[in-house]
Scaffold this active site. Structure first.
Site, short mmCIF file in Angstrom:
data_model
loop_
_atom_site.label_atom_id
_atom_site.label_comp_id
_atom_site.label_asym_id
_atom_site.label_seq_id
_atom_site.Cartn_x
_atom_site.Cartn_y
_atom_site.Cartn_z
N SER A 156 4.70 -3.40 -9.32
CA SER A 156 4.10 -2.40 -10.20
C SER A 156 4.78 -1.07 -9.97
CB SER A 156 2.60 -2.29 -9.92
OG SER A 156 1.99 -3.51 -10.18
N CYS A 206 -5.18 -15.69 -14.69
CA CYS A 206 -4.95 -14.47 -13.92
C CYS A 206 -6.03 -14.43 -12.84
CB CYS A 206 -5.03 -13.26 -14.84
SG CYS A 206 -4.80 -11.72 -13.96
N CYS A 214 -10.21 -3.56 -4.25
CA CYS A 214 -8.86 -3.23 -3.78
C CYS A 214 -8.91 -1.86 -3.11
CB CYS A 214 -7.88 -3.19 -4.95
SG CYS A 214 -6.18 -2.88 -4.43
N HIS A 225 5.63 1.67 -12.66
CA HIS A 225 4.87 2.62 -13.48
C HIS A 225 5.42 4.04 -13.54
CE1 HIS A 225 1.95 -0.51 -13.94
NE2 HIS A 225 1.53 -0.45 -12.70
N CYS A 275 -6.56 2.15 -12.58
CA CYS A 275 -6.98 0.75 -12.45
C CYS A 275 -8.47 0.66 -12.15
CB CYS A 275 -6.17 0.09 -11.35
SG CYS A 275 -6.79 -1.53 -10.86
N CYS A 281 -5.26 2.93 -7.07
CA CYS A 281 -4.45 3.39 -8.20
C CYS A 281 -5.39 4.00 -9.24
CB CYS A 281 -3.65 2.24 -8.80
SG CYS A 281 -2.62 1.44 -7.56
N GLY A 304 -7.27 -6.92 -6.68
CA GLY A 304 -6.75 -6.93 -5.32
C GLY A 304 -5.24 -6.87 -5.21
N GLU A 317 -13.06 -11.31 -10.51
CA GLU A 317 -12.85 -11.63 -11.92
C GLU A 317 -11.64 -12.55 -12.08
OE1 GLU A 317 -14.15 -7.15 -13.28
OE2 GLU A 317 -12.33 -8.04 -14.06
N CYS A 370 -7.76 -5.73 -15.33
CA CYS A 370 -8.06 -5.90 -13.92
C CYS A 370 -9.28 -5.08 -13.46
CB CYS A 370 -6.80 -5.49 -13.18
SG CYS A 370 -6.91 -5.12 -11.47
#
Ligand code: SAH
Ligand code: SF4
Length: 375
Positions: A245, A107, A114, A247, A121, A118, A190, A94, A364
């Site tokens: 990242s 983006c 991936c 978080h 995600c 996570c 990814g 994407e 994502c």
């Protein structure tokens, strides 16, 4: 389905070698390179300064790119466009274009899927397909660059046709200030640092002064926190921006959201980030998806401020984009304000990023997930 190798998978040196092997003059390599990266040719027929037999041979042996748009969606406000591309081996990626303010940001993805898993995600929920090549990373950006340039032509024509009798301000399309990609963020599908060699190849090719010539300072990589690669990247002397990242500010919480935290807990991640800023003299960004009652408490904000105190850094706060397999919700306005107040009081620079393109699953991995699950 296209099975030839892509011309975008060749480095300039490899292209030169191929041209030499075909007993063509050396300057042909430069000409082809310019068609690819300066003129963004979308067909061999456009490469008019190449002899026809050479164009035919190129066409017989190389595809002019690998990306086939499968789904092309525009958000309801018209400023976010998301494309699901199919690759020849049935991998999907994407790419999103966001046209906001004076920026046109792409983006792009660095992997199909991936492996980092996570929990919040959509890409992580769908698993890993494969690494992208440098060419496949770059092509995503060139696709939108080409689209913007074409739209410029259309707008110019439209404007010319409408010129008579119209006040100048009515002819000015707000988007016409810039028909170029201004920023690239490698924050699509990814983990860029899990595909390190292709990533670096792509970065070099982006900024190639005789090619696309895109300033490294306008590119940002986001990593989930692969510590050895952060250390390695610090040594590259790159001008590319780095975002991590984060978080969560405690290992327990971060581990529950980002499994990679077991391998590289905060005790090694944060020092690696500090070393990065000291080695490169560059600011680092921290990404924080705000999830109600999970990581948006004043306590997490205090711990975050403590963790990164004194670092040359910036915190990007993004309300969670809801995904299929994650029950968390985006933080409410009140909670966001309270969270930011703690950071502000601790003099931690922070920005609240607005979520874009929710209606087109612009987060994502979300479009791929929604399509694959409907097949
Ligand atoms: N793998 C890299 C880059 C791709 S993800 C990384 O993890 O950093 C890009 C960013 O989107 C990361 O900060 C990631 O944590 C965030 N993200 C993923 N899913 C999200 C969601 N549902 N809502 C908000 N942010 C999300
Ligand atoms: Fe991979 Fe990044 Fe998604 Fe985590 S947030 S699963 S690292 S793409």
């Amino acid at each position: 389905m296209q099975t030839q190798p892509s011309l975008y998978d060749l480095s300039f040196e490899q292209l030169q070698a191929r041209i030499a092997a075909w007993a063509q003059p050396t300057f042909r390599a430069r000409q082809i390179w310019e068609w690819l990266y300066v003129h963004l040719a979308d067909s061999y027929d456009r490469m008019t300064n190449l002899p026809k037999p050479l164009r035919d041979r190129l066409a017989a042996e190389f595809a002019l790119g690998r990306l086939t748009p499968q789904i092309d969606r525009l958000s309801s406000d018209g400023w976010t466009r998301k494309i699901l591309f199919a690759l020849p081996d049935n991998a999907y990626i994407e790419t999103v274009l966001m046209e906001y303010d004076t920026r046109n940001t792409v983006c792009a993805s660095t992997q199909a899927g991936c492996a980092m898993g996570c929990t919040f995600c959509a890409t992580g929920q769908s698993g890993f397909q494969r690494n992208l090549s440098a060419g496949e990373i770059i092509e995503q950006v060139l696709f939108f660059e080409r689209a913007l340039r074409k739209s410029e032509g259309e707008k110019e024509r439209r404007r010319d046709g409408e010129t008579v009798g119209k006040p100048v301000d009515q002819l000015t399309d707000p988007r016409s200030t810039d028909h170029r990609i201004t920023n690239v963020v490698l924050m699509g599908m990814g983990e860029p640092f899990a595909n390190y060699n292709a990533l670096l190849d792509a970065l070099h090719r982006f900024s190639d002064p005789v090619g696309y010539n895109f300033g490294a300072r306008r590119i940002t990589i986001s990593t989930v926190g692969l510590v050895p690669m952060i250390e390695r990247f610090a040594q590259e002397k790159s001008q590319v921006n780095l975002a991590v990242s984060l978080h969560a500010a405690t290992d327990d919480l971060r581990e529950s959201m980002l499994p990679i935290n077991k391998r590289y807990p905060l005790g090694v991640l944060i020092p690696a980030c500090r070393t990065y800023t000291e080695t490169t003299h560059r600011r680092i960004s921290f990404e924080w998806a705000l999830i109600e009652d999970v990581n948006d408490t004043p306590e997490q904000a205090r711990l975050l401020a403590h963790l990164i105190k004194g670092m040359v850094c910036h915190v990007n706060l993004i309300p969670l984009n809801p995904t299929r397999d994650f029950s968390g919700r985006a933080s409410t306005r009140e909670r966001i304000v309270a969270f930011r107040a703690v950071l502000d009081n601790s003099h931690i620079p922070n920005t609240l990023r607005i979520r874009r393109g929710i209606d087109i699953n612009a987060g994502c991995g979300q479009l791929r997930q929604s399509v694959i699950s409907n097949l």
